[in-house]
Design an enzyme around this catalytic site. Structure first.
Site, PDB file in Angstrom:
ATOM      1  N   THR A 238     -46.167  26.118  -8.834  1.00  0.00           N
ATOM      2  CA  THR A 238     -45.292  26.104  -7.672  1.00  0.00           C
ATOM      3  C   THR A 238     -45.931  26.927  -6.576  1.00  0.00           C
ATOM      4  OG1 THR A 238     -43.330  26.006  -9.100  1.00  0.00           O
ATOM      5  CG2 THR A 238     -42.978  26.694  -6.828  1.00  0.00           C
ATOM      6  N   GLY A 268     -36.457  21.510 -12.062  1.00  0.00           N
ATOM      7  CA  GLY A 268     -37.121  22.771 -12.367  1.00  0.00           C
ATOM      8  C   GLY A 268     -36.588  23.911 -11.539  1.00  0.00           C
ATOM      9  N   THR A 289     -43.447  31.766 -10.284  1.00  0.00           N
ATOM     10  CA  THR A 289     -44.126  30.573 -10.774  1.00  0.00           C
ATOM     11  C   THR A 289     -44.236  30.670 -12.285  1.00  0.00           C
ATOM     12  OG1 THR A 289     -46.148  29.232 -10.590  1.00  0.00           O
ATOM     13  CG2 THR A 289     -46.421  31.608 -10.484  1.00  0.00           C
ATOM     14  N   GLY A 292     -40.512  27.235 -15.563  1.00  0.00           N
ATOM     15  CA  GLY A 292     -39.242  27.299 -14.856  1.00  0.00           C
ATOM     16  C   GLY A 292     -38.029  27.059 -15.722  1.00  0.00           C
TER      17      GLY A 292
END
Length: 378
Positions: A238, A268, A289, A292
């Protein structure tokens, strides 16, 4: 480490008694000063100068895009959109924007979120199909609805009717090849558990009868067993980006195409405020990050910001948030960065080595900081 807010510790100390006695006042002052130094972390200071941009991973072009925007006088919200959009267009690590992370059906979908740390407004889209501009769609939700999140094809319809390009196929040749090879490997690894496939790749049915009670392991009750799927920066990532503008206003944003080979419909943490990112202009911001599905159960970025509100320095706040997850899920993989309203920043991680990127007025270009996992102690 158990942490109480500094004021609470002072409040419970007998030296706090309101007294005109000078000796007691000096002793209390020394106690407070000593205790304050004990809770200071090793966060990296930005010189107190604004603006500041912080992002997960060495997404240099994304940080530069956000910096150009905020340094030119644009708002934190606008600059977050610029940074995340750059990452979507560049398909950072193949896990942001279109063309990556196919689900079980081979389709790429988008999760994104934006948060205004002044108004506490949030806009998010999740499992969005056919539209590649995730962060812009999230901002449209924030600016033009009273909702916080829209999902699936309905999110796509909303984004397109509001003027974003689409519909378009978000898959790429690379993502289809990856999905085809996964199918040849009998759809392994995957994210299912306690199921039996009718064929190698499903459909799946429960391995126990619906409603059937099973023996419970009290110590592990409610916790997932170790998954065969292994997260790393190349199959699940992410961009989580925070901006403090010249007025001290803070915003955060995220964008991701999610976990590779996820079950269709999965949302997510990239779309969840408090999990992938959180901001409050009175305090600071956080970005996250990693895995998730586990991290959203703990809202690590909300935890970071609230810990900083109570007096923790960014480094300790980040480490505390990660350790809370690691105590319950020792095998999880994830990381956070924390930045306070003055630009002091730090990171913490578990299960992998983490890097985050920073741009401040004291730097000539983006600086990348490396964080190694801490050994968990109980």
């Amino acid at each position: 480490m158990f942490y109480r807010p500094l004021y609470a510790q002072i409040q419970n100390n007998p030296l706090r008694v309101m007294s005109t006695n000078c000796d007691k006042f000096l002793v209390a002052f020394f106690f407070v000063a000593t205790l304050s130094s004990a809770v200071l972390g090793d966060g990296i200071k930005s010189g107190g100068k604004l603006p500041v941009v912080v992002s997960t991973w060495p997404f240099l072009e994304a940080v530069r895009a956000a910096w150009r925007s905020v340094d030119s006088g644009f708002s934190a919200v606008d600059s977050v959109v610029e940074g995340c959009s750059a990452c979507e267009e560049l398909r950072c690590d193949g896990t942001v924007g279109p063309g990556g992370s196919p689900d079980e059906n081979g389709e790429t979908t988008i999760d994104a979120m934006i948060m205004n740390g002044v108004t506490m407004e949030v806009g998010a889209v999740a499992s969005m199909r056919y539209v590649s501009d995730g962060i812009k769609a999230a901002r449209l939700v924030m600016q033009h609805t009273k909702h916080t999140m829209l999902v699936g094809e309905q999110a796509s319809i909303f984004a397109i009717t509001m003027g974003l390009p689409g519909p378009t196929n978000l898959s790429s040749e690379e993502s289809i090849d990856k999905w085809t090879n996964w199918k040849k490997n009998k759809c392994q690894p995957n994210f299912r558990k306690n199921v039996l496939p009718i064929d190698d790749c499903g459909p799946y049915r429960s391995s126990t009868n619906i409603g059937e009670k099973t023996c419970s392991n009290v110590e592990r009750d409610g916790l997932d067993e170790s998954l065969s799927y292994q997260f790393d920066v190349h199959n699940h990532d992410t961009i989580s980006l925070a901006v403090i503008d010249k007025n001290g206003h803070i915003a955060v944003g995220t964008s991701t195409n999610g976990a590779t080979f996820k079950i269709p419909g999965r949302v997510g943490d990239g779309a969840i405020a408090g999990s992938s990112a959180y901001a409050d202009s009175e305090v600071g911001a956080c970005g996250a990050t990693g895995d998730g599905d586990i991290m959203m159960r703990f809202l690590p970025c909300y935890q970071v910001v609230e810990s900083m509100r109570l007096g923790m320095e960014p480094k300790l706040a980040a480490e505390d948030s990660i350790s809370r997850i690691a105590r319950k899920y020792p095998d999880f993989v994830g990381a956070v960065f924390a930045v306070d309203k003055n630009g002091v920043h730090a990171g913490a991680c578990h299960g992998w080595t983490f890097q985050y990127s920073v741009r401040t007025p004291d730097l000539d270009d983006v600086a990348v900081y490396t964080v190694t996992p801490e050994i968990l102690t109980t």
